[in-house]
Write a protein that holds these residues in place. Structure first.
Motif, PDB file in Angstrom:
ATOM      1  N   ARG A  60      82.680 116.571  88.163  1.00  0.00           N
ATOM      2  CA  ARG A  60      82.900 115.203  88.638  1.00  0.00           C
ATOM      3  C   ARG A  60      81.608 114.631  89.215  1.00  0.00           C
ATOM      4  O   ARG A  60      80.799 115.343  89.799  1.00  0.00           O
ATOM      5  CB  ARG A  60      83.995 115.224  89.719  1.00  0.00           C
ATOM      6  N   LYS A  61      81.415 113.349  89.034  1.00  0.00           N
ATOM      7  CA  LYS A  61      80.268 112.659  89.622  1.00  0.00           C
ATOM      8  C   LYS A  61      80.480 112.575  91.138  1.00  0.00           C
ATOM      9  O   LYS A  61      81.587 112.288  91.604  1.00  0.00           O
ATOM     10  CB  LYS A  61      80.144 111.262  89.025  1.00  0.00           C
ATOM     11  N   SER A  64      82.692 109.730  93.742  1.00  0.00           N
ATOM     12  CA  SER A  64      83.401 108.930  92.740  1.00  0.00           C
ATOM     13  C   SER A  64      84.910 108.807  92.967  1.00  0.00           C
ATOM     14  O   SER A  64      85.564 108.077  92.225  1.00  0.00           O
ATOM     15  CB  SER A  64      83.153 109.514  91.344  1.00  0.00           C
ATOM     16  N   LYS A  75      76.305 108.367  97.457  1.00  0.00           N
ATOM     17  CA  LYS A  75      76.551 107.424  96.361  1.00  0.00           C
ATOM     18  C   LYS A  75      75.312 107.254  95.488  1.00  0.00           C
ATOM     19  O   LYS A  75      75.402 107.107  94.274  1.00  0.00           O
ATOM     20  CB  LYS A  75      76.950 106.048  96.901  1.00  0.00           C
TER      21      LYS A  75
END
Length: 124
Positions: A60-61, A64, A75
């Protein structure tokens, strides 16, 4: 000569890190995760705690998940949570992403970190 030693040292560190991750024990990592569970949940579709839900975090980023207030530093990091990045984060969040909001000093023991990463990777 100094550059060669630095490159060799970095290569050995990466190898040792990868070796620790390869030998990891997800069951032990689940036990070790108890210290993380103070702030993080790991339930599919689970809510956030003081920290975001970590179900499905591998791949996963960073920063997010909706409905969680992430630091601008996280971020802007551009990180995708690979096992190596998670290991670095668990070792020292402040070193990996200076200015993040996570109030956690980190875990020095490579084996313990690898076990936690293996546990997180098992949550799919």
């Amino acid at each position: 000569m100094i550059v060669r030693k630095l490159v060799l040292g970095a290569t050995m560190l990466a190898f040792l890190s990868s070796a620790a991750l390869a030998a990891a024990d997800a069951k032990k990592g689940q036990e070790d995760f108890a210290r993380c569970a103070i702030c993080h949940t790991v339930a599919k579709g689970g809510g956030n705690g003081l920290g975001p839900d970590l179900f499905g975090v591998v791949g996963r980023k960073a920063a997010s998940l909706p409905n969680f207030y992430y630091s601008q530093a996280l971020k802007s990091s551009g990180i995708t949570w690979t096992p190596d990045k998670l290991d670095a984060w668990i070792k020292s969040p402040a070193t990996l992403v200076p200015g993040n909001r996570m109030a956690f000093a980190g875990i020095a023991q490579a084996g313990e970190r690898a076990d936690i990463v293996a546990y997180l990777a098992s949550l799919k």
